[in-house]
Design an enzyme around this catalytic site. Sequence first.
Site, PDB file in Angstrom:
ATOM      1  N   CYS A  96      17.111  49.415  42.595  1.00 19.58           N
ATOM      2  CA  CYS A  96      18.256  48.708  42.715  1.00 19.58           C
ATOM      3  C   CYS A  96      17.809  47.192  42.768  1.00 19.58           C
ATOM      4  CB  CYS A  96      19.309  49.390  43.670  1.00 19.58           C
ATOM      5  SG  CYS A  96      19.873  50.857  43.460  1.00 19.58           S
ATOM      6  N   GLY A  97      16.974  46.894  42.820  1.00 18.80           N
ATOM      7  CA  GLY A  97      16.699  45.387  42.821  1.00 18.80           C
ATOM      8  C   GLY A  97      15.824  44.870  44.263  1.00 18.80           C
ATOM      9  N   SER A  98      15.236  45.745  45.016  1.00 17.82           N
ATOM     10  CA  SER A  98      14.744  45.473  46.083  1.00 17.82           C
ATOM     11  C   SER A  98      13.676  44.417  46.026  1.00 17.82           C
ATOM     12  CB  SER A  98      14.051  46.585  47.175  1.00 17.82           C
ATOM     13  OG  SER A  98      13.229  47.321  46.389  1.00 17.82           O
ATOM     14  N   HIS A 128      14.526  51.594  52.566  1.00 15.27           N
ATOM     15  CA  HIS A 128      15.583  52.307  51.347  1.00 15.27           C
ATOM     16  C   HIS A 128      16.259  53.423  52.469  1.00 15.27           C
ATOM     17  CE1 HIS A 128      13.680  50.596  48.051  1.00 15.27           C
ATOM     18  NE2 HIS A 128      12.644  51.197  48.118  1.00 15.27           N
ATOM     19  N   MET A 163      10.205  36.448  37.211  1.00 11.06           N
ATOM     20  CA  MET A 163       9.561  37.607  37.938  1.00 11.06           C
ATOM     21  C   MET A 163       8.575  38.644  37.165  1.00 11.06           C
ATOM     22  SD  MET A 163      11.847  38.406  41.138  1.00 11.06           S
ATOM     23  CE  MET A 163      10.433  39.185  41.836  1.00 11.06           C
ATOM     24  N   GLY A 186      15.263  45.436  33.421  1.00 12.29           N
ATOM     25  CA  GLY A 186      16.203  44.682  34.274  1.00 12.29           C
ATOM     26  C   GLY A 186      17.553  44.546  33.597  1.00 12.29           C
TER      27      GLY A 186
END
Length: 307
Positions: A66-68, A122, A246, A265
């Site tokens: 989820c984008g951690s 998580h 990134m 993404g």
Amino acid sequence: MADQSKFIEYIDDALEKSKETTLSQLFLTFHGIPYPVTMCTQETFQALDDFEARGDDVLLASYPKCGSNWILHIVSELIFAVSKKKYACPEFPVLECGDAEKYQKSVRRMKRFPSPRILTTHLHYDKLPQSIITNKVKILVIFRNPKDTAVSFFHFHNDVPDIPSYASWDEFFKQFIKGQVSWGSYFDFAINWNKHIDDENVKFILYEDLKENLVVGIKEISEFLGFSLTDEQIEAVSAQSTFQAMRANSQETHGAIGPFLFRKGEVGDWKSLFTETQNQEMDERFKECLAGTALGDKLKYESYCLA
């Protein structure tokens, strides 16, 4: 970001363990939730109770994929903008991963970790170490729509060499919807965290909102963490934190696994794999678990998940 050598070393070790692990042997269950044996141990979960949180810790919570890693990078860049010191941590930052000794009273390597510590997890809110709750640690929670999350999780399993893979997308979807994947059910995670969406020390961020307007999202995160940054500083952090930036640096920051962590993404990639039946099943599950909740509204399901 975190000390790259520690991060890459831990990931490389996990990938090495994965070579010997089949899908049927991948999970250990702790308090009813499946976790990957390549990254988690019963001993670490038990030792986690001894973790001593500090008031200036920052916790980044998310369901996998989820984008951690994105949010960890953003917060690290914000700390650099404020302190002019590159953020470095001497441990792999995921609370429930790593060896038990980092928490055990006789060793407690986490105690030597300089402030401010950025921690990621998580875990469900009610599975966090008690000291995080007691010390009202600031918690950023990043969510992503469940359909793109599932597709990203599937590609991670099936694209990364050595990680146990699924026979097909259909097989993965069945396990995902049942919560029989690493870190369990997306919906159980969401229901548990939704209870704390209005807590003063908790802020929810949407992956899709960051994709739509990264500058605004970073400004909100900065204000929540109590940082005073100029618009120019926010713009600079944003330029360093685009998905493209990134991905371009992913080999350097995350080693061989980097390009797989930052695959596409995209918002709406689920349309490439979901069948009509799977769409209906996910829509029903969302309705049953999250419709009408504060988090359900925040996820903008109708915008991002309805075909």
